[in-house]
Write a protein that holds these residues in place. Structure first.
Motif, short mmCIF file in Angstrom:
data_model
loop_
_atom_site.label_atom_id
_atom_site.label_comp_id
_atom_site.label_asym_id
_atom_site.label_seq_id
_atom_site.Cartn_x
_atom_site.Cartn_y
_atom_site.Cartn_z
N ALA A 280 5.47 -0.68 14.62
CA ALA A 280 6.14 -0.73 13.10
C ALA A 280 6.22 -2.50 12.97
CB ALA A 280 7.17 -0.26 13.01
N ALA A 281 6.24 -3.11 14.24
CA ALA A 281 6.78 -4.61 14.18
C ALA A 281 5.28 -5.47 13.71
CB ALA A 281 6.89 -5.16 15.49
N ARG A 282 4.22 -4.98 13.63
CA ARG A 282 3.03 -5.76 12.94
C ARG A 282 3.31 -6.17 11.64
NH1 ARG A 282 -2.79 -4.63 15.49
NH2 ARG A 282 -2.15 -6.68 15.98
N GLU A 283 2.63 -7.06 11.14
CA GLU A 283 2.87 -7.52 9.76
C GLU A 283 2.21 -6.45 8.89
OE1 GLU A 283 -0.07 -10.04 7.78
OE2 GLU A 283 -1.29 -10.17 9.63
N PRO A 284 2.79 -5.97 7.65
CA PRO A 284 2.48 -4.87 7.26
C PRO A 284 1.00 -4.73 6.68
CG PRO A 284 4.30 -6.08 6.21
CD PRO A 284 3.82 -6.79 7.23
N ALA A 285 0.28 -5.79 6.50
CA ALA A 285 -1.27 -5.60 6.27
C ALA A 285 -2.21 -5.14 7.42
CB ALA A 285 -1.80 -6.66 5.85
N LEU B 67 -4.65 1.93 6.79
CA LEU B 67 -4.86 2.66 5.52
C LEU B 67 -4.37 1.92 4.51
CD1 LEU B 67 -3.00 6.05 5.98
CD2 LEU B 67 -5.47 5.64 5.04
N MET B 68 -5.16 1.76 3.25
CA MET B 68 -4.89 0.72 2.26
C MET B 68 -3.85 1.08 1.83
SD MET B 68 -7.66 -1.34 2.71
CE MET B 68 -7.25 -0.88 4.44
N GLY B 69 -2.96 -0.11 1.14
CA GLY B 69 -1.94 -0.44 0.79
C GLY B 69 -1.53 -1.36 -0.30
N PRO B 70 -0.26 -1.60 -0.60
CA PRO B 70 0.05 -2.76 -1.46
C PRO B 70 -0.55 -4.04 -0.78
CG PRO B 70 1.68 -1.23 -1.54
CD PRO B 70 0.64 -0.69 -0.45
N ALA C 39 -2.38 -2.94 -8.06
CA ALA C 39 -2.51 -2.62 -9.50
C ALA C 39 -2.72 -1.33 -9.81
CB ALA C 39 -3.63 -3.57 -9.78
N PHE C 40 -3.14 -0.52 -8.68
CA PHE C 40 -3.52 0.78 -8.90
C PHE C 40 -1.93 1.61 -8.96
CE2 PHE C 40 -7.87 -0.39 -8.31
CZ PHE C 40 -8.36 0.16 -9.23
N ASN C 41 -1.01 0.75 -8.40
CA ASN C 41 0.18 1.32 -8.58
C ASN C 41 0.67 2.23 -7.72
OD1 ASN C 41 2.83 1.57 -10.02
ND2 ASN C 41 2.00 2.95 -11.54
N MET C 42 0.30 2.27 -6.49
CA MET C 42 0.66 3.09 -5.47
C MET C 42 1.03 2.58 -4.21
SD MET C 42 -2.79 5.20 -5.93
CE MET C 42 -3.83 3.57 -6.02
N GLY C 43 1.82 3.40 -3.39
CA GLY C 43 2.20 3.08 -2.13
C GLY C 43 1.04 3.04 -1.16
N PHE C 44 1.16 2.75 0.04
CA PHE C 44 0.21 3.07 0.99
C PHE C 44 -0.36 4.26 1.19
CE2 PHE C 44 1.89 -0.79 3.40
CZ PHE C 44 0.80 -1.25 3.97
N GLY C 45 -1.64 4.46 1.44
CA GLY C 45 -2.44 5.93 1.50
C GLY C 45 -2.43 6.78 0.49
N HIS C 46 -1.88 6.28 -0.55
CA HIS C 46 -2.36 7.36 -1.90
C HIS C 46 -3.58 7.38 -2.25
CE1 HIS C 46 2.10 6.78 -2.17
NE2 HIS C 46 2.11 7.37 -3.42
N GLY C 47 -4.45 6.27 -2.04
CA GLY C 47 -5.86 6.33 -2.29
C GLY C 47 -6.40 6.09 -3.58
N THR C 48 -7.58 5.20 -3.14
CA THR C 48 -8.32 5.02 -4.69
C THR C 48 -9.76 5.88 -4.53
OG1 THR C 48 -9.32 2.98 -3.57
CG2 THR C 48 -7.56 2.66 -5.07
N GLY C 49 -10.22 5.96 -5.56
CA GLY C 49 -11.45 6.72 -5.56
C GLY C 49 -12.78 6.15 -6.02
N TYR C 50 -13.94 6.63 -6.16
CA TYR C 50 -15.02 5.88 -6.66
C TYR C 50 -14.68 5.35 -8.11
CZ TYR C 50 -19.59 5.88 -8.77
OH TYR C 50 -20.99 5.36 -9.28
N ASN C 51 -13.90 6.32 -9.10
CA ASN C 51 -13.92 5.43 -10.54
C ASN C 51 -13.05 4.29 -10.45
OD1 ASN C 51 -15.54 6.97 -12.05
ND2 ASN C 51 -14.17 8.46 -11.81
#
Lengths: 371, 371, 371, 371
Positions: B287-292, D300-303, D310-322
């Motif tokens: 958890a200490a790594r940078e968020p990205a 896992l993708m996140g802010p 811009a898709f308004n979500m926390g980490f791991g909520h996920g985007t899709g094809y559209n």
């Protein structure tokens, strides 16, 4: 083409998600009603006007009562914190307007029950916003179980764990105070989603024993360290009316878990597994195959699966978070069109609240609680 | 080079595994003592002779007491069903011989305690056979936690679930009868391994609440359907002395789970995850790594990890089930050489038995039990 | 019980692996011949004596010719660098002794062919050591393809990539010099394993085009930077005699890949996938299932799969690297017992060498090469 | 708030996707221009009217030339088969309107070059529709590589393989005929996406050798079995201008692969891996970590990641094809607003077409081709 003019209360996270869904649902699905983004309300007129301009709402207001009462608004979406829900729902009932309310419905089961009774007596279309269960994969899980494909369900291991408050340096907030949030912390924030999944996929819960913990006793507050008042994490054992048993975990401090909404459901003839962090797959095990060819199969969602084809894609193209809301919105439009409540109704939301409340009692009194 | 002449009691599944380990441990590790496969005992002289010839034991006997008493046997391995352990261990103590006994140590905590006290009073090297925790990955998990790399442990989700009795057409057996097995079913068969892992990795358990179920009420018996007497599956909530909480599942009917020995351990600064079905990997989150750049990292075992290099391999070559037993045997040889007990000692086995017993009480009385 | 007295030449990485396998193969499998670790040879008498003591060999020598000629040695295992193989094999032939030789057989196809012809004319049991293809999962892959379960093979994507020379600070060595290694670098070190897999699973290769690269032009040498003389990485396109096509990658500088021996094989009715880093699973896709239930299935190895049960385990317990060598040793014992060569024979090794040589030509001349 | 009135040509798969994106892009992103769904054209007036009503377009037409010329249409999206692109693009140029054209741009490089030169001479904003590379994870891959985080790229293994024509019972179609499709089959259908990814992530390709195959020689046609005229599958070896090498596979008959768009990119200091079937994760390996803590990390993708928040979500909520198309549309709106081309421009599309053409030549002449 019939139109329905929507009024939205709230311009936060879920307000934006509902806006996006309202604008695209008509192109995605062949809905009988096409929604119009008619009016948005936030706590100030200025904020509402700004959001209306940015997101494409026709009108705005700083007064949610005015929105509900507006004669050119046909249906209401409530996307505000839980403590505001009751008054808004009662106003919708007074105005005779269909209503979609975000989860959790009320701050306690008593509040929720008042809302349920109000909309049911008024005969209004109503729905509560549990979005995760809307993925094609979770809908497929429901189909698989309902059809008997994995036999009788005997066990469930489920969780909704995230780490949004993992860092103890994150400040105290309305979420961590009973006066502004609820007596339940992660139990109210995240557990309802996975409780709802258990009820949907397995059936009614007959008894439970729960344990909860505050992991970080204090967090920075406006006047120095502030005591945290509700649970950071917990788990429960479940017994279902159909005889199945299970365990369920919930957390807001689970380092590394971003969207840890998972369930593993075992039946007498097979099993399935789902992980929201890879939401386009359902893992299925069929115990009837020959021993040398038994193994969990990764089914990537595609056109034959529930609510996938409308998103216009081949297998594996994938849906995302916002698509869950689009599916939810399609169902709400159906509810408005038919005048009937659509799953998950307020009553379904109330059933979830009852489980959360029983967990609070169980954790406090360290005992099994029957429902 | 010093030799130690081993006597093995039992020629089943674990007897074969121990034989394989005895024959290769000397080449794998630089052990101070080299084991000799001196004598094997089974219930009949013929069977013992046959296994001796097949597996490469110098001598054989149908009388385990003769084996323990034999002056040319230096150390004993007990790989027989639980109901036979007590008498054999007491005989080893009488003969003053170091002993490795398969798990579970006794049929109940009282039996186990007698064995513990006997070997401790005699000052004999002793060890109980929990093999899964021996993988390089589980040893690494221990290192990671002990070093504070993931901070203080706050939560554990663990399971040992298999499906070897998933099919209700499988007959009743000694495992499903209290008279021949124990009052605990899966709780005795598989749960001890993962309870042991929890104790090893997180520390003492202070209280628990458990729930167990018989999923298939009857199975084919010699005279028609026979009632099953002990649990097919269950789960428990745990509280640890250090304040962590957790849940633990166990099953012999979990369709699709073959070696479902998994644990997910969350700390205040990170987390780790292990799945025995992919035993050469440990998943670690910092958890200490940078968020990205935060995410679970799949560490494939290799030379820098515990007890890996001796197997003579590069990263990712992989160890398997029998290698766990080889590591266990290396430790037993150390115990014999030094005269001291080596983890997991009989007392460690007894601690596991106490948890199993508390779970039985908790499930029967539907309440939390303190330990 | 018949015995076969083994002579081992070489005490490095593979020497140890063969020792371990010789000592346990008799307990694992019901072999007709039981091996005896009779004599070990290394380049010095002292080193050989030390290894004999440490690993449990009866006798030792610093002269491999003496070992091969020894009347109490029945069969030979050669585990030394490639440049030594030819002379040793010819000595085995002269002595009329069965021989297992590590891969690659010769330093070029001409050398390999001399060895093939020598053992074939002498009618000696012979075998070359390709261990990875021995896993239960790769044996299952062979079964699946041979039975037609995935239809006709149409495409293969395969690789053997590791990162043992990824760091440019690692010094030049015999591996990176043509005079001591071969003209091929990774192409000789790792590619032969996966070429062998392609030949075994899909069939003869009819043409190929290859490309190779030296990624780090120099490495530290005894006298400063030393030019690297053979390939760090490369890839090839393949055409098979049965019409299938494919690509194959190999590398010693593939950061992060530890045992990147993978193959994905597509057929007209299904597909399969294997990754040596998770060697106890085979992924299988059956295109005949209904569309909504099609997906890759993760088959965990277990008793119904090839050569798994002898390791005495349930599904998912898992085999490791050393178990591959045990299986190889079982086959060599069969070869010795029957007097016949067993797959992979020297001729099979020669076929692999021909592919490697064709790849060298293709890369040098930048053109397709027919075989 | 400035508006841009969009004209869409085509009401197929991509027409629907663009419609959905146009309707929600304004709420997702803070775009300077808000799009209006002004006019849609299909091959018949009736069809266009029907789609306009269903999807929410203001007007419709059966004549695409009328749409392009319409004074109330500001920008054009072309979502029709490749053979129609040239004329439409030239009409856009004549009308001086910005244009987004689906891939592949032209039917051959000569056509594509005509379009490139036309829009460049006219100074028109232009863009080609490669959507997969738009995911947050692939954008992050670009960042990681560009920043030097994995050092210099040395190798790429990439593929775009699907199984939409796996079944030989599927009929011949425009895709399988040169007269209606192109000389390239899968090479034109799917390969351009992954070629584009290679160009974007690694850089220009300097030479290649390709091999292609027709797997099913005939398919059902209107008058019985019809000969298939273009490739079902193939692979190529690549050399990049920066010295990296690689391999690339493409297929329309790869059983089990649904969205098999993957790339593994190795550098001198690390590596990354992406699989479109799990599009919300990027796997990253950092060779600088200590050896015992090196492993691929699943991000896992996140802010904090590109275009996710811009898709308004926390980490791991996920985007899709559209959501990929929404991102593409945001970029097209930027292009229209600025008047400048935005990556990927027509010229970028032309560069992809050149690679495809070189692969056709290479496969036909069985030789390396320089670019």
């Amino acid at each position: 083409m019939a139109l329905v003019r929507i009024g939205l209360i709230g311009a936060g996270y879920m307000g934006k998600a509902h806006t996006i869904a309202l604008q695209s649902v008509g192109a995605v699905f062949e809905t009988g009603l096409k929604p119009v983004c008619e009016m948005i309300a936030t706590s100030t007129a200025e904020g509402a006007a700004e959001h209306a301009a940015r997101w494409g709402w026709n009108r705005s207001t700083g007064d949610w009562r005015a929105l509900i009462a507006d004669p050119h608004v046909d249906a209401i979406i409530i996307a505000t914190p839980p403590r505001t829900h009751l008054a808004m729902v009662l106003a919708c009932v007074a105005a005779g307007k269909p209503v979609l309310c975000e989860k959790p419905l009320g701050c306690d089961p008593a509040e929720s029950l008042r809302m349920v009774e109000a909309v049911e007596q008024a005969g209004l279309a109503n729905m509560v916003g549990f979005n995760y269960i809307r993925t094609p994969a979770s809908q497929l899980a429901k189909q698989v179980i309902a059809s008997g494909e994995i036999g009788d369900v005997i066990q469930v291991t489920a969780e909704h764990v995230e780490d949004y408050l993992h860092d103890p340096a994150l400040p105290a907030s309305w979420r961590t105070r009973i006066s502004t949030g609820t007596e339940a912390g992660a139990l109210a924030d995240v557990a309802p989603h996975i409780v709802n999944a258990c009820l949907r996929l397995v059936g009614p819960i007959s008894s439970l024993v729960a344990d909860t913990q505050i992991v970080h006793a204090t967090r920075p507050g406006p006047d120095g360290p502030e005591a945290i008042e509700n649970d950071d994490q917990g788990q429960m054992l479940l017994r279902f009316a159909n005889g199945a048993s299970g365990s369920l975990s919930f957390s807001r401090v689970a380092a590394g878990r971003k969207m840890g909404y998972t369930y593993r459901i075992t039946g007498t003839q097979g099993a399935l597994y789902f992980d929201q962090e890879d939401q386009n797959a359902l893992w299925l095990y069929d115990a009837a195959r020959e021993p040398a060819r038994r193994g969990f199969q990764k089914l990537l969602m595609g056109p034959p699966h529930p609510d996938y084809l409308a998103f216009n894609m081949g297998f594996g193209h994938g849906t995302g978070y916002n698509d869950q809301i689009v599916i939810e919105m399609r169902d709400f439009l159906r509810a408005v069109e038919s005048g009937n409540a659509v799953w998950p109704t307020f009553r379904d939301g109330y059933e979830v609240d009852r489980i959360v409340d029983a967990a609070l009692v169980s954790a406090r009194e360290r005992r099994w609680v029957d429902l």
